[in-house]
Design a protein around this motif. Sequence first.
Motif, PDB file in Angstrom:
ATOM      1  N   ILE A  64       0.839  -1.201   0.000  1.00  0.00           N
ATOM      2  CA  ILE A  64       0.000   0.000   0.000  1.00  0.00           C
ATOM      3  C   ILE A  64       0.877   1.255   0.000  1.00  0.00           C
ATOM      4  O   ILE A  64       0.558   2.245  -0.665  1.00  0.00           O
ATOM      5  CB  ILE A  64      -0.978  -0.034   1.195  1.00  0.00           C
ATOM      6  N   ALA A  65       2.029   1.203   0.700  1.00  0.00           N
ATOM      7  CA  ALA A  65       2.933   2.368   0.706  1.00  0.00           C
ATOM      8  C   ALA A  65       3.396   2.690  -0.715  1.00  0.00           C
ATOM      9  O   ALA A  65       3.468   3.868  -1.109  1.00  0.00           O
ATOM     10  CB  ALA A  65       4.127   2.094   1.615  1.00  0.00           C
ATOM     11  N   VAL A  76       0.538   4.349  -2.419  1.00  0.00           N
ATOM     12  CA  VAL A  76       0.376   5.727  -1.942  1.00  0.00           C
ATOM     13  C   VAL A  76       1.282   6.643  -2.768  1.00  0.00           C
ATOM     14  O   VAL A  76       0.879   7.741  -3.181  1.00  0.00           O
ATOM     15  CB  VAL A  76       0.732   5.825  -0.437  1.00  0.00           C
ATOM     16  N   LEU A  77       2.514   6.169  -3.041  1.00  0.00           N
ATOM     17  CA  LEU A  77       3.446   7.016  -3.788  1.00  0.00           C
ATOM     18  C   LEU A  77       3.059   7.102  -5.268  1.00  0.00           C
ATOM     19  O   LEU A  77       3.285   8.130  -5.910  1.00  0.00           O
ATOM     20  CB  LEU A  77       4.872   6.494  -3.619  1.00  0.00           C
ATOM     21  N   GLY A 125       0.267   9.432  -5.092  1.00  0.00           N
ATOM     22  CA  GLY A 125       0.838  10.672  -4.553  1.00  0.00           C
ATOM     23  C   GLY A 125       1.501  11.497  -5.651  1.00  0.00           C
ATOM     24  O   GLY A 125       1.371  12.724  -5.688  1.00  0.00           O
ATOM     25  N   GLY A 126       2.216  10.831  -6.563  1.00  0.00           N
ATOM     26  CA  GLY A 126       2.858  11.538  -7.672  1.00  0.00           C
ATOM     27  C   GLY A 126       1.831  12.243  -8.541  1.00  0.00           C
ATOM     28  O   GLY A 126       2.012  13.398  -8.951  1.00  0.00           O
TER      29      GLY A 126
END
Lengths: 214, 91
Positions: A29-30, A33-34, A37-38
């Motif tokens: 999931i991290a 997220v990125l 997020g980008g």
Amino acid sequence: MPESSAFAPQYASIRHRDYTAELGIWVFIATEVLLFGGLILAYFVYRHAFPPGFAAGSRHTEIVIGTANTAVLLTSSFLVAWAVEIFSPATAKIVTWLLIGAACLGLVFIVLKGIEYSKEYDEHLVPGIDFQLAGPKANGVQLFFVLYFVTTAIHALHMLIGICLLLTLAAICRKAPTTRHHTALHSAALYWHFVDVVWIFLFALIYLPGRSTS
Amino acid sequence: MTDWRPPLPLIGAWLGLLALLALTVTLAYVPLGAGNAVVALTIGTIKAGLVAAIFMELWHRRGLTLVFAGAGLFWLGILLWLGSMDFMTRT
């Protein structure tokens, strides 16, 4: 709960196996997220550069469909959380139906998104294919719609993967579910909730800006 | 009889999320200037927090799980902070 097979040798216990699976899905999931997020960073940068264009672009989106889709996705997440909570051999049937219900709501989301895309195509709002908007805000609106289509399409792809996961688990959990199935369902549920969280932010960034002005 | 009913916190979180959705859509039509974006993102963050705490069970988790779940947010913070710095301060 019955066990179909012993846990793999690298684990000390079933609990250890489940704990590792949970940490593993959080690492995944991290990375997700990125990824989103980008895209959200790109959105903020261009919104900062073209505030009126982004407000105007947002007003072109279908807020009724967007709001309905948010409610559909929140409800779908609720059904999955419910299934995880009551999971046991005695409740296998109910869990199966909850997962099928959640997957069906996911499909409703995809269908509504498709209707929205076709409306935007009819209104000539698809950059690169058919974008015909003139005026001083046109550049900003076009950038808004580039980001709109890229983020919502990547999100929809995640939804399709999630729907396949939920239907597969519904089929597997139908008979004699084990703790391994519970772990798999728990991991899939975390993924599904994450896709829900992404949509919560996309909804706030895509549909809500510019509504109080004209 | 097997208990198949959803636990109350789950129902509460679901209804709370739907109420927050109604609130954020309503407030989007109230002219607050720059405040509209702040309100939308604040309510969005509360909704995401509810999903993470209740649906994703982080409320019941301790230690390493929270570190792993927080890692994504930590790196997202760095991405948004360093990524937007230049654009926000450019004159």
